[in-house]
Design an enzyme around this catalytic site. Structure first.
Site, short mmCIF file in Angstrom:
data_model
loop_
_atom_site.label_atom_id
_atom_site.label_comp_id
_atom_site.label_asym_id
_atom_site.label_seq_id
_atom_site.Cartn_x
_atom_site.Cartn_y
_atom_site.Cartn_z
N ARG A 434 45.00 43.67 -43.04
CA ARG A 434 45.97 43.03 -43.92
C ARG A 434 46.65 41.83 -43.27
NH1 ARG A 434 49.63 47.29 -46.12
NH2 ARG A 434 48.18 47.42 -47.87
N HIS A 464 39.54 51.08 -38.26
CA HIS A 464 40.78 50.84 -37.54
C HIS A 464 40.72 51.32 -36.09
CE1 HIS A 464 45.23 51.53 -36.78
NE2 HIS A 464 45.23 50.30 -37.26
#
Length: 722
Positions: A434, A464
């Protein structure tokens, strides 16, 4: 593709059916209202940041920096979390929040809290930090404070550096209301045509590429700065010659800038993201900040043209967009900041000779190496390891996950060098990180052009985990060297974020990473990981097993203790398991930086649960999971927070730390953080956080980050003496 039916964590011997049945039975004993609202909890976290800015014992430029961090955090909260709630309301999706309330109810609550916090933030700047900066010789002045000579100098600067890039946009029948970009600082200007007497409106964007605070010649009292919008506001006559300036006021708009990508198997993810990033600029408005002096006529015009409600208007005293304080915090006044800290090289990676170069492969072969950033250097550990691998003729392959890194990163350059040196290089780039999507696309394509095999992750999942795997040929055999971290492979943020990283040549970890990278880049299906705990399939289940084992140990009268350090604690299944453990007598310590939906005020449920939060010069970012395990501690580090997105929609990895010295180091750090003698925030009744920074006599409590810094430096000095 990861198959949800076949991966197993390899953790423990608990039977799944027995475990699930026990959980279901115990759930009926838990109260209904056992979670704190995650959005309200996030605002409480940002309030803790604000409390640091309000603290007069901290260096004043650090306080200014915390004000800027608060502002930046709140912007992201509106762009993502508030935008998400509004999207649910607009689309009619009545999905309840984690506490069972409607989005409308939560939006009303957080709006009231956000209004109060923004007013407190503005007051902290105007009444506390700005005067303290002035006392230290850094004045933020207004136009009215200036002499004629100052104004003449500034006018010359305005004409030469500012006026040419200004773009006033008129609003009239021939010119519709202009698009207002998200987070831009603007001037709303009402003017009267001197010839016709007709009133007009114009919008003027404050150029974001210019310094937000314009430096004036130093005075006897020190440095002086004028906000750029004041310089522009007081020279509007040059932009509207022949016009009478009636009103001018600053305003700022926040838009929905969360990315929503609909993925399928055939979609080109890069192209979809580029299209979405273009669309993001035109997201619907969700917050309008205006100066409290704005007149009703101007405000009504903005409300009508932007289609925004009164609830979404934030009237603020003083300057808007205090992110500009990031620039002031970088003023060259080291005595007004935290004392400089130079990270040390981890002892295992220090060269044998003073000016020599360490052989990191040899050091890792001797035993696992645990590094603690930023106290220990990222550059002389992670970057040095990757650079040595890139040039080592015995290294055959390098595989790495990249979630966030910098465009000029030595990490990217080392991967390119490795590919150009003929090595097999795989980079798994998460282009959906993001607000870093555009940057990630740029350097991902740079890697591809250099011959690196670039993979963009799995459909529906963000990658991640922080993994680096090097395959090296030694004596005709292949040996694995691995790094599993809690933080991003980003040399810049590694100087600000507190993180751990484990280097190991353990062959089992190497096999685990080989299997995991095959899952991420291909279609291999593997059944077990031995030292890794991987989401989205079994990380939650593995932790639940460990928590339940502590519960059973407590019931059996055995030692039981759970320690968890995360950025966010939201996942209901994990929280419920901790409640059940507490009910059984397990001591549960939670160290959380940000959101915490776990409550500590439930009689008979959370009596044995303690929650602390630590904020300071470094951003606490590492994740640690430690279980007493009847005297044989099981400790994990990794990338996963206790949130739905981490456990269900991301590829995360925890690694079990096995070296007794490393296990002790992690548990000792945790216990220091939880001690009553350590400065921290305590979670109490009703989700209220209370800062404990001094003892009953007013003596400052221990700063954990300063203590850790000192301990690691002493460790290095002791080695140097030997």
């Amino acid at each position: 593709m990861i198959d949800t039916e076949v991966l197993d964590s390899g953790l423990g011997d608990a039977d799944d059916d027995d475990f699930d049945t026990a959980a279901e039975v115990d759930d009926s004993q838990l109260p209904d209202h056992r979670y704190l609202d995650r959005e309200v909890s996030w605002l409480a976290f940002n309030q803790r940041v604000l409390e640091l800015a309000e603290d007069p014992t901290l260096p004043v430029l650090e306080r200014a920096n915390f004000l800027a961090i608060f502002a930046s955090n709140l912007d992201e909260f509106f762009m993502v979390r508030v935008a998400g709630l509004k999207r649910r309301i607009m689309t009619g999706l009545a999905v309840p929040t984690n506490v069972g309330r409607s989005p409308q109810e939560v939006l009303a609550d957080i709006s009231a809290e956000a209004h109060a916090l923004q007013l407190r933030h503005a007051a902290a700047w105007e009444e506390l930090v700005k005067p303290a900066m002035s006392e230290a010789g850094i004045d933020i002045v207004s136009w009215d404070d200036l002499s004629d000579d100052d104004r003449a100098d500034l006018y010359d600067y305005f004409q030469a550096q500012v006026f040419p890039v200004l773009m006033p946009l008129a609003v009239d029948p021939a010119h519709p209301f202009p698009y207002i970009s998200g987070l831009s600082l603007n001037l709303a200007i009402r003017i009267r045509n001197a010839r016709t007497g007709r009133q007009e409106f114009a919008r003027l964007k404050v150029p974001p590429m210019l310094p937000r605070f314009v430096a004036l010649p130093r005075s006897e009292s020190g440095a002086r700065y004028l906000p750029l919008e004041e310089l522009i506001s007081n020279n509007l006559g040059d932009l509207f010659p022949g016009m009478e300036i009636l009103e001018h006021h600053a305003f700022r708009l926040t838009r929905n800038e969360d990315v929503v990508i609909e993925e399928d198997e055939t979609e080109n993810l890069i192209q979809a993201l580029e299209a979405e990033l273009l669309r993001r600029r035109f997201g619907p408005p969700i917050r309008l900040e205006v100066t409290d002096s704005m007149d009703d006529v101007t405000l009504d015009l903005l409300l009508n043209e932007l289609t925004i409600t009164e609830q979404e208007v934030y009237r603020l005293p003083g300057h808007l967009d205090l992110r500009g304080l990031f620039d002031l915090a970088r003023i060259d006044r080291p005595e007004l900041r935290y004392p400089a800290h130079v990270p040390t090289t981890a002892m295992a990676f220090q060269p044998a000779e003073q000016n020599g170069r360490a052989d990191l492969f040899a050091a890792i072969r001797k035993g696992d190496v645990l590094v603690h950033h930023p106290y220990e250097s990222f550059n002389t550990s992670v970057v040095a390891f990757l650079e040595q691998a890139a040039r080592d003729k015995h290294v055959l392959a390098i595989k790495q996950t990249l979630y966030r890194t910098s465009g000029d990163s030595p990490i990217v350059e080392a991967l390119i060098d490795a590919a150009e040196n003929g090595k097999q290089v795989l980079a798994l780039v998460e282009v959906k990180a993001r607000f870093d999507e555009a940057a990630n696309i740029v350097w991902a394509r740079k890697l591809e052009k250099a011959g690196v095999h670039v993979v963009y992750g799995l459909v529906g999942l963000k990658t991640h985990c922080k993994l680096l795997h090097v395959i090296r040929e030694e004596d005709g055999m292949l040996r694995s060297y691995s790094h599993i971290g809690t933080g991003n492979y980003n040399p810049k943020t590694s100087r600000l974020y507190e993180d751990f990283g484990l280097f190991t040549s353990d062959e089992q970890v190497g096999r685990d990473l080989t299997r995991l990278f095959n899952e991420l880049s291909g279609y291999a299906i593997e059944k077990k990981f031995k030292r890794l705990l991987v989401a989205p399939l079994h990380l939650r289940k593995g932790l639940l097993r460990q928590i339940d084992k502590e519960r059973r140990n407590a019931i059996a009268g055995k030692p039981a203790h759970i320690r968890i350090k995360v950025n966010s604690m939201v996942d209901e299944q994990i929280i419920d398991a901790l409640y059940r453990a507490s009910q059984a007598g397990v001591r549960v310590d939670v160290w959380v930086r940000g959101i915490c939906s776990l409550r500590t005020d439930l009689d008979g449920v959370s009596d044995n649960i303690t929650v602390r939060s630590i904020l300071g010069r470094y951003l606490e970012h590492s994740r640690i999971f430690a279980f007493a395990n009847d005297g044989d501690p099981q400790v994990y580090i990794g990338s996963a927070d206790m949130m739905h997105r981490n456990l269900d929609r991301r590829v995360e990895a925890l690694v079990r730390v096995t070296a007794p010295a490393h296990v002790k180091e992690l548990i000792d750090l945790f216990d220091s953080a939880m001690a009553d003698t350590t400065s921290s925030w305590h979670l109490g009744d009703g989700g209220a956080w209370t800062r404990h920074s001094t003892d009953a006599d007013g003596t400052p409590l221990t700063d954990l980050q300063e203590k850790t810094m000192t301990q690691i430096q002493r460790r290095r000095r002791a080695r140097a003496v030997r």
